[in-house]
Design a protein around this motif. Structure first.
Motif, PDB file in Angstrom:
ATOM      1  N   GLY A  72       0.817  -1.210   0.000  1.00 41.89           N
ATOM      2  CA  GLY A  72       0.000   0.000   0.000  1.00 41.89           C
ATOM      3  C   GLY A  72       0.846   1.252   0.000  1.00 41.89           C
ATOM      4  O   GLY A  72       2.054   1.206   0.206  1.00 41.89           O
ATOM      5  N   ASN A  73       0.181   2.387  -0.248  1.00 43.62           N
ATOM      6  CA  ASN A  73       0.830   3.695  -0.115  1.00 43.62           C
ATOM      7  C   ASN A  73       2.062   3.839  -1.009  1.00 43.62           C
ATOM      8  O   ASN A  73       3.055   4.436  -0.629  1.00 43.62           O
ATOM      9  CB  ASN A  73       1.213   3.917   1.342  1.00 43.62           C
ATOM     10  N   LEU A 121       1.388 -14.952   3.607  1.00 47.17           N
ATOM     11  CA  LEU A 121       0.897 -13.625   3.236  1.00 47.17           C
ATOM     12  C   LEU A 121       1.806 -12.556   3.816  1.00 47.17           C
ATOM     13  O   LEU A 121       2.026 -12.511   5.031  1.00 47.17           O
ATOM     14  CB  LEU A 121      -0.536 -13.434   3.743  1.00 47.17           C
ATOM     15  N   HIS A 122       2.345 -11.704   2.956  1.00 53.92           N
ATOM     16  CA  HIS A 122       3.222 -10.606   3.371  1.00 53.92           C
ATOM     17  C   HIS A 122       2.518  -9.277   3.105  1.00 53.92           C
ATOM     18  O   HIS A 122       2.024  -9.044   2.000  1.00 53.92           O
ATOM     19  CB  HIS A 122       4.544 -10.661   2.614  1.00 53.92           C
ATOM     20  N   ILE A 123       2.479  -8.409   4.113  1.00 53.92           N
ATOM     21  CA  ILE A 123       1.751  -7.145   4.030  1.00 53.92           C
ATOM     22  C   ILE A 123       2.697  -5.987   4.303  1.00 53.92           C
ATOM     23  O   ILE A 123       3.261  -5.874   5.396  1.00 53.92           O
ATOM     24  CB  ILE A 123       0.582  -7.125   5.037  1.00 53.92           C
ATOM     25  N   LEU A 124       2.886  -5.130   3.302  1.00 50.93           N
ATOM     26  CA  LEU A 124       3.679  -3.906   3.420  1.00 50.93           C
ATOM     27  C   LEU A 124       2.708  -2.728   3.314  1.00 50.93           C
ATOM     28  O   LEU A 124       2.385  -2.288   2.211  1.00 50.93           O
ATOM     29  CB  LEU A 124       4.734  -3.851   2.313  1.00 50.93           C
ATOM     30  N   PRO A 125       2.226  -2.197   4.428  1.00 53.27           N
ATOM     31  CA  PRO A 125       1.199  -1.148   4.366  1.00 53.27           C
ATOM     32  C   PRO A 125       1.668   0.142   3.712  1.00 53.27           C
ATOM     33  O   PRO A 125       0.878   0.814   3.051  1.00 53.27           O
ATOM     34  CB  PRO A 125       0.833  -0.915   5.834  1.00 53.27           C
ATOM     35  N   SER A 126       2.945   0.500   3.886  1.00 51.71           N
ATOM     36  CA  SER A 126       3.412   1.779   3.352  1.00 51.71           C
ATOM     37  C   SER A 126       4.781   1.644   2.701  1.00 51.71           C
ATOM     38  O   SER A 126       5.783   1.432   3.384  1.00 51.71           O
ATOM     39  CB  SER A 126       3.482   2.830   4.466  1.00 51.71           C
ATOM     40  N   LEU A 127       4.813   1.778   1.371  1.00 50.94           N
ATOM     41  CA  LEU A 127       6.081   1.799   0.651  1.00 50.94           C
ATOM     42  C   LEU A 127       6.674   3.197   0.619  1.00 50.94           C
ATOM     43  O   LEU A 127       7.870   3.357   0.426  1.00 50.94           O
ATOM     44  CB  LEU A 127       5.865   1.292  -0.782  1.00 50.94           C
ATOM     45  N   ASN A 128       5.867   4.216   0.861  1.00 51.28           N
ATOM     46  CA  ASN A 128       6.297   5.602   0.689  1.00 51.28           C
ATOM     47  C   ASN A 128       5.934   6.438   1.910  1.00 51.28           C
ATOM     48  O   ASN A 128       5.167   7.408   1.814  1.00 51.28           O
ATOM     49  CB  ASN A 128       5.623   6.174  -0.565  1.00 51.28           C
ATOM     50  N   PRO A 129       6.476   6.088   3.087  1.00 49.34           N
ATOM     51  CA  PRO A 129       6.112   6.816   4.304  1.00 49.34           C
ATOM     52  C   PRO A 129       6.542   8.279   4.303  1.00 49.34           C
ATOM     53  O   PRO A 129       5.870   9.120   4.908  1.00 49.34           O
ATOM     54  CB  PRO A 129       6.826   6.025   5.411  1.00 49.34           C
ATOM     55  N   ALA A 172       6.578  10.443   1.782  1.00 42.90           N
ATOM     56  CA  ALA A 172       5.611  11.263   1.041  1.00 42.90           C
ATOM     57  C   ALA A 172       4.283  11.348   1.783  1.00 42.90           C
ATOM     58  O   ALA A 172       3.585  12.366   1.700  1.00 42.90           O
ATOM     59  CB  ALA A 172       5.407  10.684  -0.354  1.00 42.90           C
ATOM     60  N   PHE A 173       3.928  10.281   2.504  1.00 43.57           N
ATOM     61  CA  PHE A 173       2.691  10.334   3.283  1.00 43.57           C
ATOM     62  C   PHE A 173       2.751  11.450   4.322  1.00 43.57           C
ATOM     63  O   PHE A 173       1.768  12.164   4.542  1.00 43.57           O
ATOM     64  CB  PHE A 173       2.451   8.991   3.978  1.00 43.57           C
ATOM     65  N   THR A 174       3.909  11.610   4.931  1.00 42.34           N
ATOM     66  CA  THR A 174       4.057  12.618   5.979  1.00 42.34           C
ATOM     67  C   THR A 174       3.744  14.014   5.465  1.00 42.34           C
ATOM     68  O   THR A 174       3.096  14.817   6.148  1.00 42.34           O
ATOM     69  CB  THR A 174       5.488  12.582   6.555  1.00 42.34           C
ATOM     70  N   ARG A 184       2.129  14.521   2.542  1.00 39.26           N
ATOM     71  CA  ARG A 184       0.920  14.404   1.727  1.00 39.26           C
ATOM     72  C   ARG A 184       1.178  14.735   0.248  1.00 39.26           C
ATOM     73  O   ARG A 184       0.411  15.436  -0.397  1.00 39.26           O
ATOM     74  CB  ARG A 184      -0.199  15.298   2.284  1.00 39.26           C
ATOM     75  N   THR A 185       2.281  14.189  -0.280  1.00 36.02           N
ATOM     76  CA  THR A 185       2.592  14.362  -1.693  1.00 36.02           C
ATOM     77  C   THR A 185       2.684  12.989  -2.369  1.00 36.02           C
ATOM     78  O   THR A 185       2.814  11.966  -1.704  1.00 36.02           O
ATOM     79  CB  THR A 185       3.922  15.107  -1.892  1.00 36.02           C
ATOM     80  N   ARG A 186       2.662  12.984  -3.681  1.00 35.43           N
ATOM     81  CA  ARG A 186       2.666  11.743  -4.441  1.00 35.43           C
ATOM     82  C   ARG A 186       4.037  11.078  -4.459  1.00 35.43           C
ATOM     83  O   ARG A 186       4.178   9.894  -4.141  1.00 35.43           O
ATOM     84  CB  ARG A 186       2.221  12.035  -5.877  1.00 35.43           C
ATOM     85  N   ASN A 187       5.071  11.820  -4.840  1.00 34.52           N
ATOM     86  CA  ASN A 187       6.402  11.263  -5.048  1.00 34.52           C
ATOM     87  C   ASN A 187       7.168  11.123  -3.740  1.00 34.52           C
ATOM     88  O   ASN A 187       6.810  11.734  -2.720  1.00 34.52           O
ATOM     89  CB  ASN A 187       7.192  12.141  -6.015  1.00 34.52           C
ATOM     90  N   ASN A 188       8.243  10.359  -3.780  1.00 39.89           N
ATOM     91  CA  ASN A 188       9.024  10.141  -2.560  1.00 39.89           C
ATOM     92  C   ASN A 188       9.836  11.382  -2.203  1.00 39.89           C
ATOM     93  O   ASN A 188       9.698  12.432  -2.849  1.00 39.89           O
ATOM     94  CB  ASN A 188       9.912   8.898  -2.701  1.00 39.89           C
ATOM     95  N   ALA A 189      10.688  11.273  -1.202  1.00 40.30           N
ATOM     96  CA  ALA A 189      11.421  12.444  -0.716  1.00 40.30           C
ATOM     97  C   ALA A 189      12.381  13.010  -1.753  1.00 40.30           C
ATOM     98  O   ALA A 189      12.805  14.165  -1.650  1.00 40.30           O
ATOM     99  CB  ALA A 189      12.173  12.090   0.570  1.00 40.30           C
ATOM    100  N   ASN A 190      12.740  12.226  -2.750  1.00 44.75           N
ATOM    101  CA  ASN A 190      13.570  12.718  -3.853  1.00 44.75           C
ATOM    102  C   ASN A 190      12.734  13.171  -5.046  1.00 44.75           C
ATOM    103  O   ASN A 190      13.260  13.387  -6.136  1.00 44.75           O
ATOM    104  CB  ASN A 190      14.543  11.623  -4.312  1.00 44.75           C
ATOM    105  N   ASN A 191      11.431  13.300  -4.840  1.00 44.63           N
ATOM    106  CA  ASN A 191      10.490  13.747  -5.869  1.00 44.63           C
ATOM    107  C   ASN A 191      10.449  12.802  -7.063  1.00 44.63           C
ATOM    108  O   ASN A 191      10.366  13.218  -8.216  1.00 44.63           O
ATOM    109  CB  ASN A 191      10.814  15.170  -6.344  1.00 44.63           C
ATOM    110  N   VAL A 192      10.526  11.512  -6.794  1.00 40.48           N
ATOM    111  CA  VAL A 192      10.448  10.495  -7.841  1.00 40.48           C
ATOM    112  C   VAL A 192       9.193   9.651  -7.636  1.00 40.48           C
ATOM    113  O   VAL A 192       8.899   9.218  -6.516  1.00 40.48           O
ATOM    114  CB  VAL A 192      11.695   9.582  -7.821  1.00 40.48           C
TER     115      VAL A 192
END
Length: 499
Positions: A134-135, A173-181, A183-185, A187-195
């Motif tokens: 997710g995320n 079953l493997h669950i990764l709730p947040s791949l992009n924590p 950017a969530f912080t 509230r933007t789409r891309n990661n911290a490097n704007n990718v």
């Protein structure tokens, strides 16, 4: 005159904006494609050590800028710290069927936590594995919330709900709730490097770069994860639409049209499992049956979905689970209720459908790492190196010609009618140019060949009879052991055969 020119410019600009195509709901995509000739051929074979090759040069694909959700809208969602605590609390509460581990860190150093749910967490078994992510985009947080709810629901119900019990006992079953924590912080789409992380994977049509170190840390974590863990299938949870998306995500010429992958029929089947189990996804007026081919919707390049299928041997869907990317937190229970059955049924499909089994060597009776191919489908499934189990997802309702092979052994083919239930097919391969293998094959084969009369005519009857009885008994014990070991790991409702 100047006023008239200004009016003309204004009308021209307005006309251009009017005819521009709308931004697609699948998170928005960049029209930037690194120039280069499309690849005319591509391989679907996963190398023996699980590695894959990455070609091209480094690049960033930036998505179009979208309004950032307000801080007030984020109220009621778990923060990264809240999510981490919830995952740790979960594995303490459900320690018998779960474990917590990290596959890496984000750009800003936040751990990418994963929950594994199984009756034997952390162990390698002859069972399929499924992953939920997710995320992927920081401004699509619904997946975070739904995945932690999924874990808790399974923990609360696995002793009393048959579907939950099936998943715990037969799937890892493997669950990764947040791949992009990061950017969530903010509230933007891309990661911290704007990718955009869903444009950062090696692409089959437009090679990007060979250096794994040049990719984003979140992307590297996923790629390394798939090299270490053999996943049969997976899904990523996105927001902005309501549809189950399947490969291919791009086309060779960058145009928008339906571009099918070798397992198109199977992917459509998996997508329909999710869509039809959903409260209203299959009722979509935009997408027939609530499913879509990615390239038919709009092409993207460097996506996670296609890379999983090509290089990871993993059948992945991209699930758009909410029309609103960031709905109010009060709506989350309803969204969970709409998606719960779909999420469970998709995982359960790994053991409820398809062709499964193991490969053994007849000369030693040991698991034999090998390859499984289906006639007419240009895709190879690799059996596990240690347990030699394979899990071949296929659409039901037709016959399949399945072949198992391994270097130094004669390939073996069988025809399977795949109905609504899964089928077990265990292959016992015979060594090439082996007189002992030929003897065992003749004795164990129930094809009715007149082996015994011919053998009696050229060999002392007493010795021959004793030898045949001993070898036949050993062969019987071997096959019985194979069937017994597999029977313990399979559901009683699943048809099983050995060839």
């Amino acid at each position: 005159m100047n006023k008239l020119r200004f009016v003309h410019i204004l009308l021209f600009t307005t006309a251009i904006c009017f005819f521009l195509p709308p931004i697609a709901a699948r998170g928005g995509h960049s029209d930037y494609i690194r120039p280069g000739p499309p690849q005319k051929t591509y391989s679907f074979y996963l190398s023996g050590d699980g590695s894959s090759s990455f070609q091209g040069t480094a690049r960033n694909l930036f998505a179009q800028v979208e309004p950032r959700p307000s801080a007030e809208l984020a109220r009621g969602y778990m923060t990264n710290d809240d999510l981490e605590k919830a995952m740790k609390d979960f594995t303490k509460r459900c320690s018998k069927i779960s474990r917590l581990y990290s596959i890496g860190k984000s750009v800003n150093g936040f751990p990418l936590w994963v929950i594994e749910i199984s009756d034997r967490p952390g162990e390698i078994e002859a069972e399929p594995a499924f992953k939920y992510i997710g995320n992927v985009h920081g401004d699509e947080p619904v997946g975070r919330e739904l995945l932690i709810r999924l874990a808790n629901w399974i923990c609360d119900n696995y002793k009393k709900d048959p579907l939950a019990q099936m998943i715990v006992e037969n799937v890892h079953l493997h669950i990764l709730p947040s791949l992009n924590p990061d950017a969530f912080t903010v509230r933007t789409r891309n990661n911290a490097n704007n990718v955009d992380l869903n444009r950062d994977f090696p692409d089959q049509f437009f090679p990007l770069n060979e250096d794994l170190g040049l990719r984003q840390p979140e992307t590297r974590a996923i790629m390394t994860w798939l090299m270490d863990t053999r996943f049969t299938a997976s899904a990523t949870l996105h927001g902005g639409a309501l549809v189950a998306n399947f490969p291919w995500d791009g086309t060779e010429d960058k145009r928008k049209y339906y571009y099918a992958c070798p397992d198109d029929e199977t992917f459509r089947f998996l997508a329909r499992i999710y869509s039809k189990s959903h409260r209203n996804m299959s009722l979509s007026k935009e997408f027939e049956e609530g499913i879509t081919n990615g390239a038919s919707w709009y092409p993207i390049y460097g996506g996670m979905q296609d890379w999983n299928y090509i290089h990871g041997g993993c059948f992945e869907l991209t699930l758009e689970i909410s029309d609103n990317k960031w709905p109010k937190a009060a709506e989350l229970p309803t969204i969970w209720d709409y998606n719960r059955k779909s999420m469970l049924n998709l995982v359960a499909s790994l053991v409820k459908t398809g062709v499964h089994g193991r490969i053994f060597s007849l000369d030693q009776g040991k698991p034999l790492p090998g390859l499984v191919v289906v006639k007419g489908i240009n895709y190879t499934v690799k059996a596990h190196q240690a347990y030699a189990d394979y899990h071949r997802l296929l659409a039901p309702g037709r016959k399949y010609e399945v072949t198992a092979s391994s270097p130094g052994y004669k390939p073996k083919t069988t025809t399977v009618w795949l109905g609504d239930d899964a089928v077990n097919v265990d292959f016992i391969l015979i060594p090439e140019a082996s007189s002992q293998g030929n003897l065992l094959r003749s004795i164990c084969d129930c094809s009715g060949q007149p082996f015994l009369p011919q053998f009696f005519t050229v060999t002392n009857n007493g010795i021959t009879f004793t030898l045949i009885v001993v070898v036949a008994f050993l062969c019987f014990l071997l096959q019985r052991r194979v069937r017994f070991n597999l029977l313990k790991q399979r559901q009683s409702s699943r048809r099983s055969t050995t060839v």
